[in-house]
Design a protein around this motif. Sequence first.
Motif, PDB file in Angstrom:
ATOM      1  N   LYS A 199       0.821  -1.219   0.000  1.00 33.70           N
ATOM      2  CA  LYS A 199       0.000   0.000   0.000  1.00 33.70           C
ATOM      3  C   LYS A 199       0.855   1.270   0.000  1.00 33.70           C
ATOM      4  N   SER A 200       2.061   1.177   0.600  1.00 32.88           N
ATOM      5  CA  SER A 200       2.919   2.362   0.687  1.00 32.88           C
ATOM      6  C   SER A 200       3.687   2.643  -0.606  1.00 32.88           C
ATOM      7  N   VAL A 201       3.960   1.603  -1.401  1.00 37.86           N
ATOM      8  CA  VAL A 201       4.777   1.811  -2.608  1.00 37.86           C
ATOM      9  C   VAL A 201       4.009   1.598  -3.911  1.00 37.86           C
ATOM     10  N   ILE A 202       2.800   1.047  -3.839  1.00 33.90           N
ATOM     11  CA  ILE A 202       2.047   0.775  -5.067  1.00 33.90           C
ATOM     12  C   ILE A 202       0.664   1.414  -5.004  1.00 33.90           C
ATOM     13  N   LYS A 203       0.366   2.208  -5.981  1.00 36.65           N
ATOM     14  CA  LYS A 203      -0.933   2.877  -6.049  1.00 36.65           C
ATOM     15  C   LYS A 203      -1.788   2.253  -7.153  1.00 36.65           C
ATOM     16  N   ASN A 204      -3.078   2.125  -6.858  1.00 32.70           N
ATOM     17  CA  ASN A 204      -4.049   1.620  -7.842  1.00 32.70           C
ATOM     18  C   ASN A 204      -3.628   0.290  -8.468  1.00 32.70           C
ATOM     19  N   ALA A 205      -3.215  -0.632  -7.628  1.00 34.54           N
ATOM     20  CA  ALA A 205      -2.732  -1.924  -8.135  1.00 34.54           C
ATOM     21  C   ALA A 205      -3.872  -2.897  -8.386  1.00 34.54           C
ATOM     22  N   VAL A 206      -3.686  -3.721  -9.386  1.00 35.60           N
ATOM     23  CA  VAL A 206      -4.599  -4.829  -9.649  1.00 35.60           C
ATOM     24  C   VAL A 206      -4.065  -6.036  -8.889  1.00 35.60           C
ATOM     25  N   LYS A 207      -4.908  -6.694  -8.103  1.00 39.84           N
ATOM     26  CA  LYS A 207      -4.465  -7.834  -7.306  1.00 39.84           C
ATOM     27  C   LYS A 207      -4.845  -9.159  -7.983  1.00 39.84           C
ATOM     28  N   ILE A 208      -3.874 -10.063  -7.997  1.00 38.08           N
ATOM     29  CA  ILE A 208      -4.095 -11.405  -8.544  1.00 38.08           C
ATOM     30  C   ILE A 208      -3.720 -12.404  -7.462  1.00 38.08           C
TER      31      ILE A 208
END
Length: 411
Positions: A199-208
């Motif tokens: 959450k601190s280094v990745i914004k708007n991530a798609v999770k798989i």
Amino acid sequence: MQFTELPLNKSILKAIAEARFQRPTLVQEKTIPLVLAKKNVIVAAQTGTGKTAAFALPIINLLFDKQDAEKGAKTIKALVVTPTRELAIQILENFKSYSTYSNLRTTAVFGGVSLEPQKEILAKGIDILIATPGRLIDLQIQGNIDLSAIEIFVLDEADLMLDMGFINDVKKIEQLTPKKKQTLLFSATIPEKIDKLAKSVIKNAVKIEINPKETTAKNIGQLLYYLPKKNKTDLCLHLLRNTIHGKIIIFRRTKFGVDKLEQTLLKNDYKATSIHGDKSQSIRNKAIEDFKNKTATILIATDVAARGIDITNVDAVINFDMPNVPETYVHRIGRTGRAGKSGIAFSFCSPDENIYIKNIEALLEKFIKVIEDHPYPINKPKHKKKQPNTISKHKKSRKSEASKKKKKRWY
């Protein structure tokens, strides 16, 4: 789905075909299109499911058209951070294989070897860098690495980096890269600390998420032996003489246990070798090479040392010590039965490890076949008739009943 159905460059597809890969794995099928679309991605999947190709192939594809764009020296455009030296070497081999028909330059930097050769390669300019955290920071402090042009940032085996104490180093490295970049995080599991990091280094991530039970290959036989702890070595020798043949990986929990078992097997004329964290890089490399070319037919390892190592044609895995983390069991047995071939996993469980078996079976949502006909039997714990995945529900119900009783005592 075939690899040819993915929007990959023809030169990359040619390299894939020469590597004799036809169908992408589930994690590759889900991840590659998202990376090609320049999405930030968080992937939770066990080691051995094809995660390296899931990020290597689209990275090569994204950089393919930029490989000759610079008139001057090449700048690092993709950075892959991985926790161990073995993983760095393995990822490098994958990138080189898939980029055979390109001019992309890839190298790996890691500790345990001399800095100077790595500095010389970096000075010539590269496109893709694979690095372990400590060595990367050392080279950056000395002014040998510039991360200001990074376009794609990959954190590989994030949960192992957490276990090895690298998370603060990873945060430092991320801060050295541009704010505007594509970030990919791969991990066998997503514990709370990894979730916070993501959450601190990745914004708007798609999770798989690939369910562990889906990655437990159907062509891997699983056998469980209940026995006293003192008889584990005797059972191991018995099975090696009578049942288990070919290339074998044996997992032990401690470095001392690895060394002790190796000496026992060598005394019994088995071609054994071993790897663990206290061995030098050159010795670890030789052990893996000996196992790959069958100079040694048995490799004894701790989980951290063996994490992510891709060795083909492993006939069997022995869980000499049961892992206390259920997902680790899935990772271990996934060392065999790869690329559509069959394999078998033998697990030795002493009474103090019974809880580990319950947790593993709950994760797999099935019982592992118990072998009672062996020289060192012990009464196995009685399984409940209900499915293993209901264990946690029983615990909750018992807790709720206990709390009700406590409440009654107050009145």
